[in-house]
Motif scaffolding. Structure first.
Motif, PDB file in Angstrom:
ATOM      1  N   TRP A 161     -46.604  -0.557 -47.700  1.00 30.15           N
ATOM      2  CA  TRP A 161     -45.797   0.583 -48.368  1.00 30.15           C
ATOM      3  C   TRP A 161     -44.183   0.613 -47.851  1.00 30.15           C
ATOM      4  CZ3 TRP A 161     -45.403   3.363 -52.312  1.00 30.15           C
ATOM      5  CH2 TRP A 161     -44.513   4.588 -52.296  1.00 30.15           C
ATOM      6  N   HIS A 162     -44.214   0.324 -46.371  1.00 35.29           N
ATOM      7  CA  HIS A 162     -42.742   0.215 -45.902  1.00 35.29           C
ATOM      8  C   HIS A 162     -42.105  -1.139 -46.646  1.00 35.29           C
ATOM      9  CE1 HIS A 162     -39.628   0.237 -42.928  1.00 35.29           C
ATOM     10  NE2 HIS A 162     -39.586  -1.015 -42.809  1.00 35.29           N
ATOM     11  N   ALA A 163     -42.705  -1.989 -46.666  1.00 37.28           N
ATOM     12  CA  ALA A 163     -42.089  -3.359 -47.343  1.00 37.28           C
ATOM     13  C   ALA A 163     -41.877  -3.198 -48.759  1.00 37.28           C
ATOM     14  CB  ALA A 163     -43.209  -4.687 -47.238  1.00 37.28           C
ATOM     15  N   ALA A 164     -42.750  -2.598 -49.439  1.00 38.45           N
ATOM     16  CA  ALA A 164     -42.636  -2.344 -50.936  1.00 38.45           C
ATOM     17  C   ALA A 164     -41.205  -1.277 -51.110  1.00 38.45           C
ATOM     18  CB  ALA A 164     -43.847  -1.869 -51.410  1.00 38.45           C
ATOM     19  N   THR A 165     -40.999  -0.477 -50.376  1.00 39.06           N
ATOM     20  CA  THR A 165     -40.096   0.673 -50.611  1.00 39.06           C
ATOM     21  C   THR A 165     -38.739  -0.053 -49.696  1.00 39.06           C
ATOM     22  OG1 THR A 165     -40.814   1.774 -48.432  1.00 39.06           O
ATOM     23  CG2 THR A 165     -41.569   2.526 -50.648  1.00 39.06           C
ATOM     24  N   ALA A 197     -36.931  -2.415 -50.689  1.00 36.52           N
ATOM     25  CA  ALA A 197     -36.190  -2.802 -51.709  1.00 36.52           C
ATOM     26  C   ALA A 197     -34.944  -1.737 -52.068  1.00 36.52           C
ATOM     27  CB  ALA A 197     -36.732  -3.116 -52.991  1.00 36.52           C
ATOM     28  N   LEU A 198     -35.365  -0.411 -51.973  1.00 37.25           N
ATOM     29  CA  LEU A 198     -34.860   0.698 -52.080  1.00 37.25           C
ATOM     30  C   LEU A 198     -33.652   0.952 -50.803  1.00 37.25           C
ATOM     31  CD1 LEU A 198     -37.575   3.323 -53.154  1.00 37.25           C
ATOM     32  CD2 LEU A 198     -35.999   1.761 -54.646  1.00 37.25           C
ATOM     33  N   HIS A 199     -33.750   0.357 -49.930  1.00 38.11           N
ATOM     34  CA  HIS A 199     -32.904   0.465 -48.879  1.00 38.11           C
ATOM     35  C   HIS A 199     -32.263  -0.738 -48.258  1.00 38.11           C
ATOM     36  CE1 HIS A 199     -34.880   4.261 -48.018  1.00 38.11           C
ATOM     37  NE2 HIS A 199     -36.072   3.844 -48.091  1.00 38.11           N
ATOM     38  N   GLY A 200     -32.360  -1.825 -49.475  1.00 35.88           N
ATOM     39  CA  GLY A 200     -31.415  -3.008 -49.333  1.00 35.88           C
ATOM     40  C   GLY A 200     -32.295  -4.228 -48.436  1.00 35.88           C
ATOM     41  N   ASN A 201     -33.299  -3.928 -48.138  1.00 34.02           N
ATOM     42  CA  ASN A 201     -34.479  -5.178 -47.628  1.00 34.02           C
ATOM     43  C   ASN A 201     -35.117  -5.648 -48.681  1.00 34.02           C
ATOM     44  OD1 ASN A 201     -33.518  -4.102 -44.991  1.00 34.02           O
ATOM     45  ND2 ASN A 201     -35.143  -2.570 -44.872  1.00 34.02           N
ATOM     46  N   VAL A 202     -34.312  -6.462 -49.444  1.00 40.14           N
ATOM     47  CA  VAL A 202     -35.055  -6.909 -50.699  1.00 40.14           C
ATOM     48  C   VAL A 202     -36.136  -8.111 -50.239  1.00 40.14           C
ATOM     49  CG1 VAL A 202     -34.777  -8.327 -52.932  1.00 40.14           C
ATOM     50  CG2 VAL A 202     -33.327  -6.296 -52.235  1.00 40.14           C
ATOM     51  N   GLY A 203     -35.538  -8.833 -49.203  1.00 43.38           N
ATOM     52  CA  GLY A 203     -36.513  -9.905 -48.392  1.00 43.38           C
ATOM     53  C   GLY A 203     -37.865  -9.784 -48.334  1.00 43.38           C
ATOM     54  N   THR A 204     -37.788  -8.536 -47.635  1.00 49.30           N
ATOM     55  CA  THR A 204     -38.891  -7.798 -47.036  1.00 49.30           C
ATOM     56  C   THR A 204     -40.008  -7.657 -48.243  1.00 49.30           C
ATOM     57  OG1 THR A 204     -38.001  -7.179 -44.996  1.00 49.30           O
ATOM     58  CG2 THR A 204     -40.234  -6.495 -45.659  1.00 49.30           C
ATOM     59  N   SER A 205     -39.466  -6.949 -49.294  1.00 51.74           N
ATOM     60  CA  SER A 205     -40.366  -6.391 -50.345  1.00 51.74           C
ATOM     61  C   SER A 205     -40.800  -7.721 -51.305  1.00 51.74           C
ATOM     62  CB  SER A 205     -39.337  -5.598 -51.322  1.00 51.74           C
ATOM     63  OG  SER A 205     -38.387  -6.226 -51.785  1.00 51.74           O
ATOM     64  N   LEU A 206     -40.132  -8.914 -50.940  1.00 55.52           N
ATOM     65  CA  LEU A 206     -40.875  -9.869 -51.866  1.00 55.52           C
ATOM     66  C   LEU A 206     -41.959 -10.555 -51.371  1.00 55.52           C
ATOM     67  CD1 LEU A 206     -37.474 -12.230 -52.467  1.00 55.52           C
ATOM     68  CD2 LEU A 206     -38.561 -10.535 -54.082  1.00 55.52           C
ATOM     69  N   VAL A 220     -44.550  -8.668 -50.800  1.00 53.43           N
ATOM     70  CA  VAL A 220     -45.365  -7.550 -51.287  1.00 53.43           C
ATOM     71  C   VAL A 220     -46.405  -7.987 -52.478  1.00 53.43           C
ATOM     72  CG1 VAL A 220     -46.057  -5.546 -52.446  1.00 53.43           C
ATOM     73  CG2 VAL A 220     -44.494  -5.547 -50.578  1.00 53.43           C
ATOM     74  N   PRO A 221     -45.737  -8.893 -53.370  1.00 52.47           N
ATOM     75  CA  PRO A 221     -46.566  -9.412 -54.748  1.00 52.47           C
ATOM     76  C   PRO A 221     -47.359 -10.261 -54.246  1.00 52.47           C
ATOM     77  CG  PRO A 221     -43.917  -9.267 -55.354  1.00 52.47           C
ATOM     78  CD  PRO A 221     -44.361  -8.879 -53.732  1.00 52.47           C
ATOM     79  N   TRP A 222     -46.964 -11.230 -53.115  1.00 53.90           N
ATOM     80  CA  TRP A 222     -47.994 -12.264 -52.787  1.00 53.90           C
ATOM     81  C   TRP A 222     -49.116 -11.513 -51.986  1.00 53.90           C
ATOM     82  CZ3 TRP A 222     -47.418 -16.824 -54.938  1.00 53.90           C
ATOM     83  CH2 TRP A 222     -46.192 -17.205 -55.305  1.00 53.90           C
ATOM     84  N   LEU A 223     -48.949 -10.432 -51.122  1.00 51.44           N
ATOM     85  CA  LEU A 223     -49.864  -9.748 -50.720  1.00 51.44           C
ATOM     86  C   LEU A 223     -51.209  -9.071 -51.210  1.00 51.44           C
ATOM     87  CD1 LEU A 223     -48.053  -8.104 -47.632  1.00 51.44           C
ATOM     88  CD2 LEU A 223     -49.743 -10.156 -47.401  1.00 51.44           C
ATOM     89  N   SER A 269     -42.779 -15.037 -42.844  1.00 57.82           N
ATOM     90  CA  SER A 269     -43.873 -16.142 -42.777  1.00 57.82           C
ATOM     91  C   SER A 269     -45.093 -15.787 -43.592  1.00 57.82           C
ATOM     92  CB  SER A 269     -43.940 -16.845 -41.396  1.00 57.82           C
ATOM     93  OG  SER A 269     -42.632 -17.096 -40.868  1.00 57.82           O
ATOM     94  N   THR A 270     -45.056 -14.494 -44.306  1.00 54.62           N
ATOM     95  CA  THR A 270     -46.469 -14.158 -44.975  1.00 54.62           C
ATOM     96  C   THR A 270     -46.857 -15.418 -45.824  1.00 54.62           C
ATOM     97  OG1 THR A 270     -46.178 -11.826 -44.963  1.00 54.62           O
ATOM     98  CG2 THR A 270     -47.422 -12.845 -46.684  1.00 54.62           C
ATOM     99  N   GLU A 271     -46.054 -16.014 -46.728  1.00 54.57           N
ATOM    100  CA  GLU A 271     -46.517 -17.040 -47.632  1.00 54.57           C
ATOM    101  C   GLU A 271     -47.105 -18.256 -46.979  1.00 54.57           C
ATOM    102  OE1 GLU A 271     -43.685 -14.149 -49.282  1.00 54.57           O
ATOM    103  OE2 GLU A 271     -43.663 -15.530 -47.744  1.00 54.57           O
ATOM    104  N   ARG A 272     -46.469 -18.508 -45.919  1.00 53.64           N
ATOM    105  CA  ARG A 272     -46.973 -19.574 -45.085  1.00 53.64           C
ATOM    106  C   ARG A 272     -48.315 -19.477 -44.488  1.00 53.64           C
ATOM    107  NH1 ARG A 272     -45.847 -21.125 -39.476  1.00 53.64           N
ATOM    108  NH2 ARG A 272     -44.520 -19.448 -39.364  1.00 53.64           N
ATOM    109  N   TYR A 273     -48.518 -18.374 -44.040  1.00 51.53           N
ATOM    110  CA  TYR A 273     -49.845 -18.006 -43.292  1.00 51.53           C
ATOM    111  C   TYR A 273     -50.954 -18.000 -44.276  1.00 51.53           C
ATOM    112  CZ  TYR A 273     -47.125 -16.199 -39.241  1.00 51.53           C
ATOM    113  OH  TYR A 273     -46.399 -15.976 -38.067  1.00 51.53           O
ATOM    114  N   LEU A 274     -50.247 -17.412 -45.664  1.00 52.04           N
ATOM    115  CA  LEU A 274     -51.440 -17.305 -46.772  1.00 52.04           C
ATOM    116  C   LEU A 274     -51.873 -18.879 -47.246  1.00 52.04           C
ATOM    117  CD1 LEU A 274     -50.415 -14.288 -48.686  1.00 52.04           C
ATOM    118  CD2 LEU A 274     -52.308 -14.527 -47.036  1.00 52.04           C
ATOM    119  N   LEU A 275     -50.950 -19.781 -47.079  1.00 49.23           N
ATOM    120  CA  LEU A 275     -51.292 -21.188 -47.502  1.00 49.23           C
ATOM    121  C   LEU A 275     -52.260 -21.609 -46.478  1.00 49.23           C
ATOM    122  CD1 LEU A 275     -50.370 -23.730 -48.881  1.00 49.23           C
ATOM    123  CD2 LEU A 275     -48.742 -24.124 -47.288  1.00 49.23           C
ATOM    124  N   GLY A 276     -52.132 -21.341 -45.210  1.00 53.44           N
ATOM    125  CA  GLY A 276     -53.130 -21.782 -44.181  1.00 53.44           C
ATOM    126  C   GLY A 276     -54.411 -21.277 -44.565  1.00 53.44           C
TER     127      GLY A 276
END
Length: 363
Positions: free
Chosen positions: A256-260, A262-271, A273-276, A313-320
């Protein structure tokens, strides 16, 4: 089907390196364009980010690389260090080793998919996804992912075919490779229990070795850390720093913190969420279509990612968690869907690689 798909694996391997080369070319063009306008664009290359740490450890050892280097497990850098002692050029050796292992990983993954009964078309999709999944650009960099994936696939391939002695060796090395290698204990234990009733004493011993191998490998490194630095758990506790994986948190709150964000300028973190969300959906499909050992392992990796306050590094961990590639290959089988999936995956990989090389994305 008794095939190793070497030709297809080689084509996919080359394709992955063409994509990364294109991203590097684009980065150099952007750097030059910015410089022409009297600006500076920070950038890195194949030995950037964590690869730089592996190179430092291989060149100078843990003592010379600094205290923080202990969070990187020793199998890859020590292998490169041994090879470098003979010919030098540790950075070049690191890249050669990981890129060779990336090819081995794809070959073994295709073999495992075939062994699990996937049809020929699905195996071919697995091959291309292994090289062109969005985070797969790290398989070209000096990261430990290629080695870790080779060992985890090898462990599953051996255990699923009843070769538990070989699975034990792969698991032991996996525990020496990365912290997540510890999680192989669960699927190896599940596979060891499967059909164990009819195993003799030697069979039981091999199965037990396969189940405890990953923990034993990690234990060797932690014991060395304790003996050398009087802090055996440091390689694990260092990951709890906020700048890395972060302290353990509630998975729902983390997402939830990552998804929201984007509303506070942390677009990189919110990206992330779709992969999760895709991974959670993929885990449901996996539970229905693949053996339980795959689901257990991927579930543990996903839980580890979700409970960290830092989702870098979420995407890299999921690749593993390579069984997610099996799921993607299975659900993208329609002849009109697969070309779109492969095209989108390749394009996204190019974007991620470009962002990583310009220091805008943490691989």
């Amino acid at each position: 089907m008794d095939r190793w798909y070497l030709r297809e694996a080689a084509a996919a391997w080359v394709g992955g390196r063409i994509v990364v080369a294109a991203a590097l070319g684009l980065v150099h063009f952007l750097v030059g364009s910015v410089a022409d306008n009297h600006g500076v664009l920070k950038h890195t290359g194949l030995l950037g980010w964590d690869a730089g740490w592996y190179q430092e450890i291989a060149t100078h050892g843990y003592g010379g690389a600094g205290e923080e280097s202990r969070r990187f497990f020793p199998l890859l850098p020590m292998t490169v260090r041994v090879l470098g002692a003979v010919v030098g050029h540790q950075g070049a050796i690191l890249l050669v080793v990981v890129n060779a292992l990336a090819f081995v990983f794809t070959v073994l993954l295709a073999r495992l998919a075939s062994q699990e009964g996937f049809d020929d078309a699905t195996v071919r999709r697995v091959i291309w996804l292994s090289a062109l999944a969005p985070p797969a650009f790290v398989l070209v960099m000096g990261y430990a992912e290629a080695l870790a994936l080779t060992l985890s696939v090898g462990a599953f391939l051996a255990a699923r075919s009843g070769r538990f002695g070989l699975a034990a060796v792969a698991g032991l090395l996996s525990g020496l490779c990365r912290p997540l290698g510890l999680l192989l204990v669960a699927p190896m234990a599940i596979e060891a229990a499967r059909g164990a009733r009819g195993a003799g004493p030697r069979g039981w011993l091999a199965r037990l070795a396969a189940a405890v191998g990953p923990a034993a490998g990690a234990g060797i490194y932690l014991a060395w850390s304790a003996a050398t630095y009087h802090d055996g758990l440091a390689p694990l506790t260092m990951q709890r720093d906020a700048a890395r994986h972060g302290a353990t948190g509630n998975p729902v709150s983390v997402v939830w913190h990552a998804a929201t964000g984007a509303l506070h300028g942390n677009v990189g973190t919110s990206l992330h969420v779709p992969w999760l969300l895709l991974a959670i959906a993929g885990l449901v499909v996996m539970a229905r279509r693949l053996p339980v050992s795959y689901t257990a392992w991927c579930g543990l990796i996903l839980l580890t990612v979700l409970t960290g306050s830092n989702l870098d590094s979420t995407e890299r961990y999921l690749l593993g968690a390579f069984p997610f590639l099996f799921v993607a290959a299975l659900v993208a089988g329609h002849r009109t869907v697969w070309p779109l999936v492969l095209t989108a995956s390749t394009a996204t990989m190019t974007v991620y690689a470009t962002l990583a090389f310009t220091l805008a994305y943490v691989p």
